[in-house]
Scaffold this active site. Structure first.
Site, PDB file in Angstrom:
ATOM      1  N   HIS A 153      66.902 -15.119  58.694  1.00 27.90           N
ATOM      2  CA  HIS A 153      66.138 -14.650  60.001  1.00 27.90           C
ATOM      3  C   HIS A 153      66.693 -15.033  61.203  1.00 27.90           C
ATOM      4  CE1 HIS A 153      62.558 -15.046  62.618  1.00 27.90           C
ATOM      5  NE2 HIS A 153      61.948 -14.521  61.692  1.00 27.90           N
ATOM      6  N   GLU A 199      63.836  -6.872  61.763  1.00 32.50           N
ATOM      7  CA  GLU A 199      63.157  -7.584  62.729  1.00 32.50           C
ATOM      8  C   GLU A 199      63.772  -7.604  63.715  1.00 32.50           C
ATOM      9  OE1 GLU A 199      60.198 -10.298  60.212  1.00 32.50           O
ATOM     10  OE2 GLU A 199      62.004 -11.204  60.467  1.00 32.50           O
TER      11      GLU A 199
HETATM   12  P1  PGA Z   1      55.799 -12.489  64.282  1.00 31.34           P
HETATM   13  O1  PGA Z   1      56.956 -13.059  63.388  1.00 31.34           O
HETATM   14  O2  PGA Z   1      54.759 -11.388  63.155  1.00 31.34           O
HETATM   15  O3  PGA Z   1      54.759 -13.668  64.628  1.00 31.34           O
HETATM   16  O4  PGA Z   1      56.447 -11.787  65.408  1.00 31.34           O
HETATM   17  C1  PGA Z   1      57.576 -11.996  62.852  1.00 31.34           C
HETATM   18  C2  PGA Z   1      58.861 -12.767  62.221  1.00 31.34           C
HETATM   19  O5  PGA Z   1      59.350 -13.493  62.398  1.00 31.34           O
HETATM   20  O6  PGA Z   1      59.149 -12.395  60.822  1.00 31.34           O
END
Ligand code: PGA
Length: 253
Positions: A98, A170
């Site tokens: 992440h 992401e």
């Molecule tokens: P969020 O987080 O939906 O709060 O933007 C997404 C993530 O970091 O996976």
């Protein structure tokens, strides 16, 4: 159409009581049935792993995950948790790479590669997160950057191993309180690039970053997107249930 994976990471939130209440509510809602065409998953913080496993119950249709795991199976790695330990606690998914871990905890392409290998070695699903910064995007480098992150982490895998991987794209600029939701137009090219490389070869290509109840259906409509990885919107059970409903509707359409 492929099964739509819809899940949430709780990041560093929720007490045991809050986590239990969320998971119990989900189990009651699903009543043992997987929503048609949808694979639900939840990734609590480590402390809540076994509590959530207990609340979801045996043979739950919901897959449980952890937000990180070390590449070694055991040893002198203070503060770390291994894949066998995560598996022992009930996890079947390991989230890897992440952007918050890359930014704050020194995660690199090489460590993500080792962690993907460790998860596969123990039969868990690696959920590999990739995503570019706003600066990379502004310079027009999004697709090249994410392909390099994915390619580095998945380097050397057999076709069978690759088929057990889930990738979540992401973009950093779209994540969290400081992020802004991506538009469908902005995501078409990155997913075309990811799809050309990985579509049909991996378990799923998910989108994550400011997913909410208004944009979820549109995001699921992007070519090659086969799921959503969600933070804030899913931390309240009602939000997550609504996302499952939207996905089930999409899967049935
Ligand atoms: P969020 O987080 O939906 O709060 O933007 C997404 C993530 O970091 O996976």
């Amino acid at each position: 159409m492929s099964t739509l994976w819809v899940g949430t990471s709780w990041k560093m939130t929720k007490t045991l009581a809050e986590g239990r209440a969320w998971a119990r509510g989900l189990r009651e809602h699903l009543a043992g049935r997987t929503p048609a065409g949808v694979q639900p998953f939840v990734i609590p913080s480590f402390t809540a792993t076994t509590a959530v496993a207990e609340e979801l119950g045996e043979d739950s249709p919901v897959l449980l995950g952890v937000q990180n795991a070390h590449w070694e199976d055991a040893g002198a790695w203070t503060g770390e948790v291994s894949v066998p330990q995560a598996k022992d606690a009930g996890a079947r998914i390991v989230e890897i790479g992440h952007s918050e871990r890359r930014e704050h905890f020194g995660e690199t392409v090489e460590t993500t590669r080792r962690k993907v290998a460790a998860a596969l070695r123990h039969g868990l699903t690696p959920l590999l997160c990739i995503g570019e910064s706003a600066a990379v995007k502004e310079a027009g480098g999004s697709s090249g950057f994410i392909l390099e992150q994915a390619g580095g982490a998945l380097d050397g895998l057999t076709a069978d191993e690759l088929s057990r991987v889930v990738i979540a794209y992401e973009p950093i600029w779209a994540i969290g309180e400081t992020g802004r939701p991506a538009t469908v137009e902005e995501l078409v090219d990155p997913f075309a690039a990811l799809g050309a490389e990985y579509s049909g070869k991996v378990t799923g290509l998910l989108y994550g970053g400011s997913v909410n109840l208004d944009n979820a259906a549109g995001l699921l409509g992007i070519e090659h997107v086969t799921g959503l990885f969600v933070g804030r919107t899913a931390w309240q059970l009602e939000g997550y249930l609504e996302l499952l409903r939207i996905a089930a509707e999409h899967a049935g359409s």
